[in-house]
Design a protein around this motif. Structure first.
Motif: not given
Length: 177
Positions: A21, A24-25, A157-158, A161, A164-165, A167
């Motif tokens: 993640t 990805y970020y 998950s999104k 991510a 996906h922390y 959000e």
């Protein structure tokens, strides 16, 4: 002096998911977050595989991850729990102190907890953790239950991510002073 052996690798699946993640970020220019290695000194090394089989921790670690999200400094630790009851003995005093000091410097501290039996992830705000710690000081058992957690802070998950922390972090920031 604490020692380490192969059971110290617990949580590596969650960490792999978070590392993916974070990459990805980074690629999407959303955040720059790094895994903080735990400093160890090897004691025994398997000669056949060249793997460390016994070591001791050189000093207390801080948290698992530290970085910045769109100008906001963050730090967090990843924890796993096999049952619906999370014991706070899994969070060490030096980690709590570091997260508290980080918050005092206008950073945001949190935990990412994986409830493996439910395959669910939770973003625990530092203020929520402090509430559970205070409750334990007042005689309540030193744990909290899955059912006590705020439904708005479960992590999904999104896209790319897996954890996906961002959000729940956004919701957390809207409540920060």
């Amino acid at each position: 002096m604490a020692t380490w052996n192969s059971r110290g690798l617990r949580g590596s699946t969650l960490e792999d998911m978070i590392n993916h993640t974070n990459e990805y970020y980074r690629q999407k220019n959303l955040a720059l977050v790094q895994k903080i290695p735990t400093p160890i000194t090897p004691i025994k090394i398997d000669k056949d595989s060249s793997q460390i089989t016994l070591a001791y921790f050189e000093k207390d670690s801080t948290v698992d991850y530290i970085g910045v999200v769109q100008g906001v400094p963050i730090c967090f630790d990843a924890k796993e729990c096999a049952t619906d009851t999370f014991t706070m003995r899994n969070i060490h005093e030096h980690q709590i102190k570091f997260m508290s000091d980080f918050e005092k410097q206008d950073g945001v501290s949190f935990l990412v907890i994986m409830f493996t039996g439910r395959n669910r992830l939770y973003y625990m705000r530092f203020s929520e953790l402090e509430g559970f710690l205070e409750r334990a000081k007042n005689g309540h058992p030193n744990n909290f239950k899955y059912d006590e957690l705020d439904p708005d802070y479960f992590v999904e998950s999104k896209g790319g991510a897996l954890v996906h922390y961002l959000e729940p972090l956004s919701r957390d920031l809207s409540g920060h002073d």
